[in-house]
Write an enzyme that holds these catalytic residues in place. Structure first.
Site, PDB file in Angstrom:
ATOM      1  N   TRP A  10      -6.939   3.763 -38.346  1.00 56.53           N
ATOM      2  CA  TRP A  10      -7.531   4.048 -37.031  1.00 56.53           C
ATOM      3  C   TRP A  10      -8.884   4.731 -37.149  1.00 56.53           C
ATOM      4  O   TRP A  10      -9.588   4.916 -36.163  1.00 56.53           O
ATOM      5  CB  TRP A  10      -6.575   4.920 -36.184  1.00 56.53           C
ATOM      6  CG  TRP A  10      -5.283   4.248 -35.834  1.00 56.53           C
ATOM      7  CD1 TRP A  10      -4.887   2.974 -36.164  1.00 56.53           C
ATOM      8  CD2 TRP A  10      -4.200   4.803 -35.059  1.00 56.53           C
ATOM      9  NE1 TRP A  10      -3.636   2.704 -35.653  1.00 56.53           N
ATOM     10  CE2 TRP A  10      -3.191   3.816 -34.968  1.00 56.53           C
ATOM     11  CE3 TRP A  10      -3.993   6.032 -34.450  1.00 56.53           C
ATOM     12  CZ2 TRP A  10      -1.990   4.038 -34.281  1.00 56.53           C
ATOM     13  CZ3 TRP A  10      -2.796   6.251 -33.762  1.00 56.53           C
ATOM     14  CH2 TRP A  10      -1.811   5.255 -33.673  1.00 56.53           C
ATOM     15  N   LYS A  11      -9.246   5.167 -38.345  1.00 53.70           N
ATOM     16  CA  LYS A  11     -10.510   5.892 -38.574  1.00 53.70           C
ATOM     17  C   LYS A  11     -10.620   7.063 -37.591  1.00 53.70           C
ATOM     18  O   LYS A  11      -9.615   7.669 -37.235  1.00 53.70           O
ATOM     19  CB  LYS A  11     -11.698   4.928 -38.498  1.00 53.70           C
ATOM     20  CG  LYS A  11     -11.501   3.710 -39.417  1.00 53.70           C
ATOM     21  CD  LYS A  11     -12.726   2.891 -39.617  1.00 53.70           C
ATOM     22  CE  LYS A  11     -12.412   1.727 -40.544  1.00 53.70           C
ATOM     23  NZ  LYS A  11     -13.576   0.934 -40.863  1.00 53.70           N
ATOM     24  N   HIS A  96     -11.815   5.069 -49.479  1.00 54.45           N
ATOM     25  CA  HIS A  96     -12.353   4.134 -48.484  1.00 54.45           C
ATOM     26  C   HIS A  96     -13.886   4.127 -48.566  1.00 54.45           C
ATOM     27  O   HIS A  96     -14.505   5.153 -48.863  1.00 54.45           O
ATOM     28  CB  HIS A  96     -11.900   4.555 -47.082  1.00 54.45           C
ATOM     29  CG  HIS A  96     -12.246   3.527 -46.056  1.00 54.45           C
ATOM     30  ND1 HIS A  96     -13.489   3.449 -45.482  1.00 54.45           N
ATOM     31  CD2 HIS A  96     -11.520   2.507 -45.546  1.00 54.45           C
ATOM     32  CE1 HIS A  96     -13.504   2.429 -44.641  1.00 54.45           C
ATOM     33  NE2 HIS A  96     -12.326   1.839 -44.662  1.00 54.45           N
ATOM     34  N   GLU A 168     -11.835  -4.100 -50.290  1.00 57.57           N
ATOM     35  CA  GLU A 168     -12.593  -4.080 -49.037  1.00 57.57           C
ATOM     36  C   GLU A 168     -14.082  -4.222 -49.333  1.00 57.57           C
ATOM     37  O   GLU A 168     -14.773  -3.218 -49.597  1.00 57.57           O
ATOM     38  CB  GLU A 168     -12.351  -2.763 -48.294  1.00 57.57           C
ATOM     39  CG  GLU A 168     -10.908  -2.540 -47.903  1.00 57.57           C
ATOM     40  CD  GLU A 168     -10.800  -1.680 -46.649  1.00 57.57           C
ATOM     41  OE1 GLU A 168     -10.155  -2.117 -45.704  1.00 57.57           O
ATOM     42  OE2 GLU A 168     -11.391  -0.592 -46.619  1.00 57.57           O
ATOM     43  N   GLY A 174     -16.143  -3.658 -40.526  1.00 62.17           N
ATOM     44  CA  GLY A 174     -16.667  -3.342 -39.197  1.00 62.17           C
ATOM     45  C   GLY A 174     -17.857  -4.187 -38.794  1.00 62.17           C
ATOM     46  O   GLY A 174     -18.539  -3.881 -37.817  1.00 62.17           O
ATOM     47  N   SER A 214     -12.900  -6.682 -41.431  1.00 63.12           N
ATOM     48  CA  SER A 214     -12.920  -7.579 -40.262  1.00 63.12           C
ATOM     49  C   SER A 214     -11.721  -8.540 -40.217  1.00 63.12           C
ATOM     50  O   SER A 214     -11.881  -9.702 -39.831  1.00 63.12           O
ATOM     51  CB  SER A 214     -14.246  -8.338 -40.190  1.00 63.12           C
ATOM     52  OG  SER A 214     -15.326  -7.424 -40.059  1.00 63.12           O
ATOM     53  N   GLY A 235      -9.085  -2.165 -39.639  1.00 63.61           N
ATOM     54  CA  GLY A 235      -9.718  -1.097 -38.881  1.00 63.61           C
ATOM     55  C   GLY A 235      -9.730  -1.432 -37.397  1.00 63.61           C
ATOM     56  O   GLY A 235      -8.746  -1.221 -36.686  1.00 63.61           O
ATOM     57  N   GLY A 236     -10.834  -2.002 -36.940  1.00 67.67           N
ATOM     58  CA  GLY A 236     -11.042  -2.265 -35.511  1.00 67.67           C
ATOM     59  C   GLY A 236      -9.864  -2.938 -34.821  1.00 67.67           C
ATOM     60  O   GLY A 236      -9.441  -2.505 -33.738  1.00 67.67           O
TER      61      GLY A 236
HETATM   62  P1  PGA Z   1     -12.486  -3.323 -40.077  1.00 70.03           P
HETATM   63  O1  PGA Z   1     -12.228  -2.076 -41.056  1.00 70.03           O
HETATM   64  O2  PGA Z   1     -11.176  -4.053 -39.951  1.00 70.03           O
HETATM   65  O3  PGA Z   1     -12.908  -2.692 -38.766  1.00 70.03           O
HETATM   66  O4  PGA Z   1     -13.548  -4.149 -40.690  1.00 70.03           O
HETATM   67  C1  PGA Z   1     -11.428  -2.214 -42.199  1.00 70.03           C
HETATM   68  C2  PGA Z   1     -11.374  -0.921 -42.955  1.00 70.03           C
HETATM   69  O5  PGA Z   1     -12.388  -0.214 -43.017  1.00 70.03           O
HETATM   70  O6  PGA Z   1     -10.312  -0.552 -43.505  1.00 70.03           O
END
Ligand code: PGA
Length: 256
Positions: A10-11, A96, A168, A174, A214, A235-236
């Site tokens: 969720w950051k 990360h 990643e 993102g 992504s 993430g998103g």
């Molecule tokens: P994202 O992030 O899915 O928004 O690209 C992935 C992550 O940073 O773990």
């Protein structure tokens, strides 16, 4: 066969109310005793406890997004492994790209965190990945080797059994740009070979390697369908059940 792990990072997002609501939606989706797919959510520190409450009795695992390597003491602003355990965490994300490139964490710091987390009984999701200029310069595998070597320094085979690797590529995080399934598979294959030479083939064959960058409903199946991709770090798309659940569904479909 390796299980899939679908993890939501969720950051620095959500608030107490939206985080608890999202956790409750995930708790309703993840089935207890499901053999092939584990679901994990990693909220910000202040929401670990209310999210843990919302997940109680469900099959969803709980993780944190970072941890400090020292035992409790005079470390202002830091959070210790045993505190995360006390809040109900099973996992912690380490290395990360935002910690590496925004907060300036080195492989050495990440390695200290990895060893502290393992010592304290947390499972670790160790993230590795190259910058765009490194990929364009043909350095992807070299960067991955360095980050694996650094992150896993002095980590025994027995301890490494509690680690999940997340590939990643930084240029895909993102940005809406995803690695192609072939690019992901090639990096994952390389990581698995690295694990074989550092540990052994049996161990390497059991280790989960997630893809992150992504991941969305419309690309999850093709990415997770690669033979060396064992899940996703999202993430998103993990911030709404409507976009996260289809990724879990893609894993379920592939497991059958
Ligand atoms: P994202 O992030 O899915 O928004 O690209 C992935 C992550 O940073 O773990």
């Amino acid at each position: 066969m390796r299980k899939f792990l679908v993890a939501g990072n969720w950051k620095m997002n959500t608030n107490r109310q939206s985080g608890v609501a999202l956790a409750a939606e995930m708790a309703a989706v993840a089935k207890t005793g499901e053999p092939g797919v584990e679901v994990l959510v990693c909220p910000p520190y202040p929401y670990l406890l209310p999210v843990a409450d919302a997940l109680k009795g469900s099959a969803v695992s709980l993780g944190a997004q970072d941890v400090y390597f020292e035992a409790p003491g005079a470390f202002t602003g830091a959070v210790a492994v045993e505190m995360l355990k006390d809040c109900g965490c099973q996992y912690v994300i380490l290395g990360h790209s935002e910690r590496r490139h925004v907060m300036g964490e080195t492989d050495e710091v990440i390695n200290r965190k990895v060893r502290a987390a393992l010592r304290g009984g947390l499972k670790v999701i160790l993230c590795v990945g190259e910058l765009l200029k490194e990929r364009e310069g043909g350095l992807t595998e070299k960067v991955l080797d360095t980050q694996m070597q650094g992150g896993l320094a002095d980590v025994s085979e027995q301890d490494a059994g509690q680690i999940v690797i997340a590939y990643e590529p930084v240029w895909a995080i993102g940005t809406g740009v995803t690695a192609t399934p072939e690019q992901a598979e090639s990096a994952h294959e390389h990581l698995r070979k690295w694990l074989t030479s550092r540990y052994n083939a049996t161990f390497s064959g059991q280790m989960q390697i997630l893809y992150g960058g992504s991941v969305k409903a419309d690309n999850a199946e093709s990415l997770l369908g690669q033979s060396n991709v064992d899940g996703a770090l999202v993430g998103g798309a993990s911030l709404k059940a409507a976009s996260f659940v289809p990724i879990i569904e893609a894993a379920r479909k592939l497991w059958k």
